[in-house]
Design an enzyme around this catalytic site. Structure first.
Site, short mmCIF file in Angstrom:
data_model
loop_
_atom_site.label_atom_id
_atom_site.label_comp_id
_atom_site.label_asym_id
_atom_site.label_seq_id
_atom_site.Cartn_x
_atom_site.Cartn_y
_atom_site.Cartn_z
N ILE A 230 45.01 28.66 44.17
CA ILE A 230 45.28 30.21 43.99
C ILE A 230 46.10 30.48 45.52
O ILE A 230 47.18 30.92 45.56
CB ILE A 230 43.96 31.05 44.02
CG1 ILE A 230 43.50 30.74 42.68
CG2 ILE A 230 44.56 32.59 44.10
CD1 ILE A 230 42.03 31.55 42.43
N GLN A 233 49.45 29.03 45.28
CA GLN A 233 50.47 29.79 44.51
C GLN A 233 50.91 31.27 45.15
O GLN A 233 52.12 31.59 45.16
CB GLN A 233 49.80 30.02 43.32
CG GLN A 233 50.44 31.08 42.37
CD GLN A 233 52.08 30.60 42.15
OE1 GLN A 233 52.33 29.64 41.90
NE2 GLN A 233 52.70 31.55 41.78
N GLU A 234 49.83 31.85 45.98
CA GLU A 234 50.20 33.09 46.65
C GLU A 234 50.97 33.09 47.83
O GLU A 234 51.82 33.99 47.94
CB GLU A 234 48.74 33.77 46.99
CG GLU A 234 47.85 34.03 45.84
CD GLU A 234 48.50 35.30 45.09
OE1 GLU A 234 49.34 35.75 45.54
OE2 GLU A 234 47.90 35.71 43.91
N SER A 235 50.80 31.95 48.79
CA SER A 235 51.40 32.20 49.90
C SER A 235 51.77 30.60 50.32
O SER A 235 52.29 30.82 51.72
CB SER A 235 50.70 32.81 51.08
OG SER A 235 49.50 31.75 51.13
N TYR A 350 52.32 32.41 36.85
CA TYR A 350 51.07 32.13 37.69
C TYR A 350 50.10 31.25 37.56
O TYR A 350 49.79 30.43 38.17
CB TYR A 350 50.68 33.78 38.12
CG TYR A 350 49.60 33.88 39.08
CD1 TYR A 350 49.76 34.03 40.27
CD2 TYR A 350 48.40 33.78 38.71
CE1 TYR A 350 48.84 34.27 41.43
CE2 TYR A 350 47.23 33.95 39.77
CZ TYR A 350 47.48 34.31 40.75
OH TYR A 350 46.53 34.42 41.79
#
Length: 370
Positions: A230, A233-235, A350
């Site tokens: 996660i 994927q986010e940053s 996502y």
């Protein structure tokens, strides 16, 4: 004794897709009382239904099954699980080192069917029955980087268990559920040339944050690999990341979510990971009616879109007469409407990317052992 005229029969790709009579046979068995087909013979179908248990054996690979902590997921696994659900029985899924062992288990009656990519000739030599796990929908497998040689293998062709299974996968082909399932498990969702840069990122940054991921995951009883996926994927595991919409930090929390999770500094990586894990754990709690591993995907979509948006989609799925707690149904809705809704398109990307990152992190020894 099982007669030689049926024991070596292969319900081949061609016979399933081009022979109308065999299709009718496969589907009509769903309507015939099974005890009336041949009362003198003991079928595996009987023991599966009576014992409320379907045992499937497979080799672990990117097409069949992937181990995610205490859970299994994968195209083949989910397909077998849905078949077990259609019979209203529990699935017992076993993995073995190679296809030869899987076929041996079927010959010896250790499992009800095998999911293999073994050559057809090796299946026929053992006088076993097999058919395409997608009823010949090879394009759905091929375009998603999955193995087109995936077959379901049974001991006897005339067992109602074999016939209902062939009917089940052909219905899945007709309804589009097999295509949607293959789409979710797309092995090409991340372009091949991108994996080199992803690996470089993970090699450089994972050692810095692994302890925080592991400690926080243990606190909330989560899989740290999933939290790391996660975060990537986010940053890309960059704690100073900021989006145009104002979300920031390693887990890219909104200001309101950060405050609600007790995060005072969104750019502090330990606080961000804690806040993201706490929020994700809350999303899991919202979907307690959804079994694992599907609950993870629901929680991820809610993490991305917000739980209110997921609840709206569930209500629409329910209004269509479908199960709103079935991941294939939720994913299908998002995928079918992504062209007209940017949020749905983003949610599909996502969750599929996080699934890909999760599998990559867990299957890369240098990342796991850092």
């Amino acid at each position: 004794m099982h007669s030689s005229s049926t024991s070596g029969v292969r319900l081949s790709l061609n016979s399933l897709t081009s022979s109308l009579s065999l299709k009718i046979l496969a589907f009509s068995t769903l309507l015939i009382p099974f005890h009336s087909i041949n009362a003198s013979k003991s079928y595996q179908y009987d023991s599966v239904v009576n014992d409320k248990q379907l045992t499937v054996v497979s080799v672990e690979n990117s097409t069949t099954v992937f181990k995610d902590g205490s859970h299994l997921h994968g195209f083949g696994y989910d397909l077998a699980r849905n078949y077990a659900n259609s019979l209203n029985v529990n699935l017992v899924f076993k993995t073995v080192p190679d296809n030869a062992t899987a076929l041996k288990w079927i010959s010896q009656g250790k499992a009800n069917f095998a999911m293999t990519t073994a050559d057809v000739s090796s299946i026929e030599k053992k006088h076993l029955a097999s058919f395409s796990a997608t009823c010949g929908d090879l394009n759905s497998l091929q375009k998603n980087g999955l193995d087109t040689n995936l077959n379901w293998v049974f001991k006897h062709a005339d067992d109602p268990l074999t016939q209902t299974a062939s009917g089940f996968v052909c219905q899945g082909k007709q309804s589009g559920s097999i295509r949607q399932l293959a789409s979710f498990y797309n092995q090409n969702v991340v372009k091949e040339e991108s994996w080199d840069s992803i690996q470089r990122d993970l090699n450089q940054r994972m050692p810095i944050y692994k302890a925080s991921f592991k400690n926080t995951a243990e606190k909330y009883d989560l899989d740290w690999h999933l939290l790391a996926a996660i975060g990537y994927q986010e940053s890309y595991l960059k704690p100073n990341s900021v989006s145009p919409t104002g979300v920031r930090g390693l887990m890219m929390l909104t200001n309101s979510t950060a405050k609600a999770m007790g995060v005072s500094n969104r750019t502090d990586p330990a606080q961000s990971i804690e806040g993201g894990a706490k929020y994700y754990d809350q999303m899991l709690d919202r979907y307690q009616d959804v079994p694992f591993p599907d609950r993870n995907w629901y929680a991820l979509v809610a993490y991305n879109m917000g739980p209110g948006a997921v609840n709206q989609i569930q209500n629409r799925i329910k209004a269509q007469g479908k199960n709103p707690n079935n991941w294939v149904n939720l994913y299908s809705y998002l995928d079918n409407n992504k062209a007209s809704n940017g949020r749905y398109r983003q949610a599909v990307q996502y969750v599929t990317r996080i699934r890909a990152y999760l599998e990559h992190i867990k299957s890369t020894p240098q990342l796991v052992n850092i």
